[in-house]
Design a protein around this motif. Sequence first.
Motif, PDB file in Angstrom:
ATOM      1  N   LEU A 193      -1.895  10.386   9.327  1.00 43.74           N
ATOM      2  CA  LEU A 193      -0.944  10.909   8.236  1.00 43.74           C
ATOM      3  C   LEU A 193      -1.564  11.801   7.180  1.00 43.74           C
ATOM      4  O   LEU A 193      -2.890  11.185   6.644  1.00 43.74           O
ATOM      5  CB  LEU A 193      -0.403   9.549   7.569  1.00 43.74           C
ATOM      6  N   LYS A 194      -1.056  12.759   6.910  1.00 45.68           N
ATOM      7  CA  LYS A 194      -1.826  13.559   5.505  1.00 45.68           C
ATOM      8  C   LYS A 194      -1.058  13.616   4.622  1.00 45.68           C
ATOM      9  O   LYS A 194      -1.379  13.678   3.569  1.00 45.68           O
ATOM     10  CB  LYS A 194      -1.978  15.083   6.258  1.00 45.68           C
ATOM     11  N   ALA A 195       0.355  13.351   4.691  1.00 41.46           N
ATOM     12  CA  ALA A 195       1.332  13.081   3.414  1.00 41.46           C
ATOM     13  C   ALA A 195       2.194  12.178   3.585  1.00 41.46           C
ATOM     14  O   ALA A 195       2.899  12.042   4.567  1.00 41.46           O
ATOM     15  CB  ALA A 195       1.917  14.654   3.354  1.00 41.46           C
ATOM     16  N   LEU A 196       2.060  11.159   2.401  1.00 38.66           N
ATOM     17  CA  LEU A 196       3.134  10.278   2.388  1.00 38.66           C
ATOM     18  C   LEU A 196       3.774  10.102   1.162  1.00 38.66           C
ATOM     19  O   LEU A 196       2.971   9.800   0.025  1.00 38.66           O
ATOM     20  CB  LEU A 196       2.277   8.766   2.707  1.00 38.66           C
ATOM     21  N   LEU A 197       5.005  10.283   1.243  1.00 43.16           N
ATOM     22  CA  LEU A 197       5.736  10.342   0.021  1.00 43.16           C
ATOM     23  C   LEU A 197       6.639   9.041  -0.105  1.00 43.16           C
ATOM     24  O   LEU A 197       7.490   8.883   0.634  1.00 43.16           O
ATOM     25  CB  LEU A 197       6.659  11.509  -0.131  1.00 43.16           C
ATOM     26  N   LEU A 198       6.376   8.150  -1.202  1.00 42.14           N
ATOM     27  CA  LEU A 198       7.093   6.843  -1.490  1.00 42.14           C
ATOM     28  C   LEU A 198       7.727   6.722  -2.784  1.00 42.14           C
ATOM     29  O   LEU A 198       7.765   5.786  -3.307  1.00 42.14           O
ATOM     30  CB  LEU A 198       5.791   5.868  -1.272  1.00 42.14           C
ATOM     31  N   ARG A 199       8.080   7.954  -3.375  1.00 38.37           N
ATOM     32  CA  ARG A 199       8.991   7.972  -4.332  1.00 38.37           C
ATOM     33  C   ARG A 199      10.104   7.052  -4.665  1.00 38.37           C
ATOM     34  O   ARG A 199      10.673   6.999  -3.655  1.00 38.37           O
ATOM     35  CB  ARG A 199       9.417   9.392  -5.057  1.00 38.37           C
ATOM     36  N   GLY A 200      10.310   6.195  -5.505  1.00 37.32           N
ATOM     37  CA  GLY A 200      11.187   5.174  -5.616  1.00 37.32           C
ATOM     38  C   GLY A 200      11.371   4.034  -4.863  1.00 37.32           C
ATOM     39  O   GLY A 200      12.160   3.209  -4.624  1.00 37.32           O
ATOM     40  N   CYS A 201      10.083   3.692  -4.138  1.00 39.04           N
ATOM     41  CA  CYS A 201       9.935   2.555  -3.209  1.00 39.04           C
ATOM     42  C   CYS A 201       9.484   1.566  -4.307  1.00 39.04           C
ATOM     43  O   CYS A 201       8.176   1.181  -4.322  1.00 39.04           O
ATOM     44  CB  CYS A 201       9.135   2.819  -2.086  1.00 39.04           C
ATOM     45  N   THR A 202      10.459   0.917  -4.880  1.00 34.87           N
ATOM     46  CA  THR A 202      10.389   0.179  -5.993  1.00 34.87           C
ATOM     47  C   THR A 202       9.383  -1.336  -5.746  1.00 34.87           C
ATOM     48  O   THR A 202       8.986  -2.048  -6.487  1.00 34.87           O
ATOM     49  CB  THR A 202      11.316  -0.220  -6.863  1.00 34.87           C
ATOM     50  N   GLN A 203       9.643  -1.696  -4.436  1.00 38.38           N
ATOM     51  CA  GLN A 203       8.805  -3.023  -3.920  1.00 38.38           C
ATOM     52  C   GLN A 203       7.429  -2.837  -4.022  1.00 38.38           C
ATOM     53  O   GLN A 203       6.824  -3.889  -3.509  1.00 38.38           O
ATOM     54  CB  GLN A 203       9.701  -3.626  -2.637  1.00 38.38           C
ATOM     55  N   LEU A 204       7.053  -1.728  -3.989  1.00 37.42           N
ATOM     56  CA  LEU A 204       5.397  -1.541  -3.073  1.00 37.42           C
ATOM     57  C   LEU A 204       4.730  -1.694  -4.358  1.00 37.42           C
ATOM     58  O   LEU A 204       5.026  -1.711  -5.545  1.00 37.42           O
ATOM     59  CB  LEU A 204       5.336  -0.070  -2.858  1.00 37.42           C
ATOM     60  N   GLU A 205       3.642  -2.598  -4.248  1.00 38.71           N
ATOM     61  CA  GLU A 205       2.531  -2.923  -5.235  1.00 38.71           C
ATOM     62  C   GLU A 205       1.136  -2.507  -4.829  1.00 38.71           C
ATOM     63  O   GLU A 205       0.982  -1.774  -3.658  1.00 38.71           O
ATOM     64  CB  GLU A 205       2.604  -4.262  -5.583  1.00 38.71           C
ATOM     65  N   ASP A 206       0.084  -2.876  -5.484  1.00 42.83           N
ATOM     66  CA  ASP A 206      -1.254  -2.563  -5.010  1.00 42.83           C
ATOM     67  C   ASP A 206      -1.799  -2.861  -3.583  1.00 42.83           C
ATOM     68  O   ASP A 206      -2.420  -2.141  -3.079  1.00 42.83           O
ATOM     69  CB  ASP A 206      -2.214  -3.278  -6.126  1.00 42.83           C
ATOM     70  N   GLU A 207      -0.937  -4.035  -2.962  1.00 44.29           N
ATOM     71  CA  GLU A 207      -1.567  -4.434  -1.935  1.00 44.29           C
ATOM     72  C   GLU A 207      -1.014  -3.502  -0.683  1.00 44.29           C
ATOM     73  O   GLU A 207      -1.802  -3.116   0.468  1.00 44.29           O
ATOM     74  CB  GLU A 207      -0.942  -5.998  -1.148  1.00 44.29           C
ATOM     75  N   ALA A 208      -0.015  -2.644  -0.938  1.00 40.59           N
ATOM     76  CA  ALA A 208       0.442  -1.551  -0.068  1.00 40.59           C
ATOM     77  C   ALA A 208      -0.729  -0.512  -0.124  1.00 40.59           C
ATOM     78  O   ALA A 208      -0.938  -0.004   0.960  1.00 40.59           O
ATOM     79  CB  ALA A 208       1.721  -1.066  -0.474  1.00 40.59           C
ATOM     80  N   LEU A 209      -1.091  -0.126  -1.224  1.00 44.25           N
ATOM     81  CA  LEU A 209      -2.327   0.840  -1.562  1.00 44.25           C
ATOM     82  C   LEU A 209      -3.492   0.461  -0.597  1.00 44.25           C
ATOM     83  O   LEU A 209      -4.219   1.334  -0.082  1.00 44.25           O
ATOM     84  CB  LEU A 209      -2.465   1.143  -2.965  1.00 44.25           C
ATOM     85  N   LYS A 210      -3.620  -0.838  -0.589  1.00 51.12           N
ATOM     86  CA  LYS A 210      -4.931  -1.202   0.106  1.00 51.12           C
ATOM     87  C   LYS A 210      -4.886  -1.013   1.393  1.00 51.12           C
ATOM     88  O   LYS A 210      -5.940  -0.512   2.059  1.00 51.12           O
ATOM     89  CB  LYS A 210      -5.340  -2.788  -0.335  1.00 51.12           C
ATOM     90  N   HIS A 211      -3.584  -1.119   1.980  1.00 50.52           N
ATOM     91  CA  HIS A 211      -3.371  -0.781   3.392  1.00 50.52           C
ATOM     92  C   HIS A 211      -3.583   0.628   3.727  1.00 50.52           C
ATOM     93  O   HIS A 211      -4.251   1.271   4.742  1.00 50.52           O
ATOM     94  CB  HIS A 211      -2.164  -1.251   3.977  1.00 50.52           C
ATOM     95  N   ILE A 212      -2.910   1.595   2.706  1.00 52.12           N
ATOM     96  CA  ILE A 212      -3.455   3.040   3.014  1.00 52.12           C
ATOM     97  C   ILE A 212      -4.772   3.347   2.984  1.00 52.12           C
ATOM     98  O   ILE A 212      -5.219   4.047   3.700  1.00 52.12           O
ATOM     99  CB  ILE A 212      -2.413   3.764   1.944  1.00 52.12           C
ATOM    100  N   GLN A 213      -5.477   2.708   2.066  1.00 48.41           N
ATOM    101  CA  GLN A 213      -6.964   2.865   1.753  1.00 48.41           C
ATOM    102  C   GLN A 213      -7.540   2.664   3.259  1.00 48.41           C
ATOM    103  O   GLN A 213      -8.491   3.315   3.484  1.00 48.41           O
ATOM    104  CB  GLN A 213      -7.363   2.049   0.655  1.00 48.41           C
ATOM    105  N   ASN A 214      -7.127   1.603   3.871  1.00 46.06           N
ATOM    106  CA  ASN A 214      -7.957   1.188   4.873  1.00 46.06           C
ATOM    107  C   ASN A 214      -7.683   2.054   6.368  1.00 46.06           C
ATOM    108  O   ASN A 214      -8.620   1.786   6.959  1.00 46.06           O
ATOM    109  CB  ASN A 214      -7.473  -0.309   5.177  1.00 46.06           C
ATOM    110  N   TYR A 215      -6.621   2.576   6.297  1.00 44.00           N
ATOM    111  CA  TYR A 215      -6.253   3.335   7.631  1.00 44.00           C
ATOM    112  C   TYR A 215      -5.980   4.574   7.290  1.00 44.00           C
ATOM    113  O   TYR A 215      -6.092   5.477   8.543  1.00 44.00           O
ATOM    114  CB  TYR A 215      -5.181   2.548   8.021  1.00 44.00           C
ATOM    115  N   CYS A 216      -5.837   5.046   6.336  1.00 44.95           N
ATOM    116  CA  CYS A 216      -5.249   6.640   6.196  1.00 44.95           C
ATOM    117  C   CYS A 216      -6.494   7.484   5.677  1.00 44.95           C
ATOM    118  O   CYS A 216      -6.364   8.051   4.645  1.00 44.95           O
ATOM    119  CB  CYS A 216      -3.927   6.763   5.488  1.00 44.95           C
ATOM    120  N   HIS A 217      -7.347   7.517   6.358  1.00 43.85           N
ATOM    121  CA  HIS A 217      -8.589   8.282   5.958  1.00 43.85           C
ATOM    122  C   HIS A 217      -8.506   9.804   5.893  1.00 43.85           C
ATOM    123  O   HIS A 217      -9.174  10.510   5.295  1.00 43.85           O
ATOM    124  CB  HIS A 217      -9.881   7.832   6.661  1.00 43.85           C
TER     125      HIS A 217
END
Length: 459
Positions: A193-217
Motif C-alpha cells: 500500500l502506498k496510499a491509505l485514506l481513512l477520513r471519518g473512520c471515527t473508531q480508529l485510534e493509535d493502535e491502528a497506526l501502530k499496525h500501519i507502522q509495522n507493515y506499510c513501509h
Amino acid sequence: MVFSNNDEGLINKKLPKELLLRIFSFLDIVTLCRCAQISKAWNILALDGSNWQRIDLFNFQTDVEDFFQLCPFKGRVVENISKRCGGFLRKLSLRGCIGVGDSSLKTFAQNCRNIEHLNLNGCTKITDSTCYSLSRFCSKLKHLDLTSCVSITNSSLKGISEGCRSLEYLNLSWCDQITKDGIEALVRGCRGLKALLLRGCTQLEDEALKHIQNYCHELVSLNLQSCSRVTDEGVVQICRGCPRLQALCLSGCGNLTDASLTALALNCPRLQTNSRVHGRGRSPLANLSCCFSLCLLPRILEAARCSHLTDAGFTLLARNCHDLEKMDLEECILITDSTLSQLSIHCPRLQALSLSHCELITDDGILHLSNSACGHERLRVLELDNCLLITDVALEHLEHCRGLERLELYDCQQVTRAGIKRMRAQLPHVKVHAYFAPVTPPSAVGGGGQRLCRCCVIL
C-alpha cells in the motif's frame, strides 16, 4: 456520411479495421455510443472491447440507465459493460452511481479480471459481498475507492487482504464501521500500500497506526482526517515507522499538540507543503485541513483546526523543514507573530499561507512576512479572514510582495476600502476578496422605527 445498401461506406472500404479501431480508441464513451448507432459496421467497431479500457459513468450517476439511451448495450448496465469489455477493461468509475449493488459488481468482477482501477465512491448499496467478489476474481486490482460505502466492515478488509495483494491505493473514507482489527488484517496482506485514506473512520485510534507502522513501509500518503481518537503517540509512530511517507493528513484530530510537530520536525527534515489555499466558498487548503506532507515531492502542511498547536511547535518545524511551500494554519488560535517571524526566516519557498481566524496575528507579523525572501519572491496567496487585529498598515507592508496574486480579507474589520484601493494601485494584478457590511439605514422619521442592518435577518 452516406452508406450503400450493403452497409459499406467509403471510409469502411478505404481503411482497414485495425486503423478504424485506432481512430475509435480516441473517442469518449458518449461519442462511441453515438457512433455505434450509425451502422452495423460501426456498431461492431465502436463496441469492440479494446475501446472500453477506461470508463467513467459519473455523468450518469443519477440514473445509470440514462447511459443506455445513447448506448446500444441492453439490460443491466454494469453487467453488460463487463460482458462487452471483459478482460480489456482496466479502469471503471461508478462514482455516485447509487443504484449499483452487490449483484452487479459480482458479475463485473467475474468478467473483468484484469481491472486495476475501480472507483465505487458513493455506491451506498454495496456491502462486504462486493469486496468478497473483488477478492476472489480481481487479483490485479491496484486502486480501490470505497468512500462513503457505509456498509463496509472489517470483513471486507480481511477479504481484500487475502485476494488483492497488489493493492496500492485504498480509500475507506467515511466507512465508519472500520476498526483497528480491520486495519490490521488489511495491512498484513497488502504490504505494498502506498496510499491509505481513512477520513471519518471515527473508531480508529493509535493502535491502528501502530499496525500501519509495522507493515506499510512503502506508504506514501496517509489521511486520518476527523479520526478524533488519534493522539500524538500515533503520529510519532507513523513518523518513525513509515520512511517513505510524503503526506499525512490529520484534519480535525483535536487531541494533537506540539509533540506531533516535534516528531515531524525531527523525523522528517524535508517536510514540504503543497495544495491550494482556500477562501470563503473557494477551493484550496480547506478540505484537507491539517495535512502534513513530508520527505519527498508533495509539499503540504495543513494544520487547520488543530487548536492546541503553538508558536513553539511551529518554530521547531520551520527551523528543520526549509522547503515548506504552502501552509494552512486556519484556526490555529494560539499562534502569534512569532510563528510568522520564524517562517519568514527559515522557509524561503513559501508560496501560499492561510491564517484565517488566527486572531493574535497583527500588522507586525505581516511586516516580517513581506520583508522576507518568500514575501519578495514567492508569496502568491495569503488568507487573513477574521484576523481582527489586521489593519490598513498590513496592506502597506504587502505592497512589497510583488508576486502576490490573491488576498483574502473577509471580516477583517479594521481594513478599509481606501486601504485596499491604495494597495491595488501598487499591485494592480492582485485579487482581493473582502466583505463590508451594508451601511445601517437611518432611523425612520419620528424615531419610532426599528434600526436594522440590511445584512441582518429577523427570525
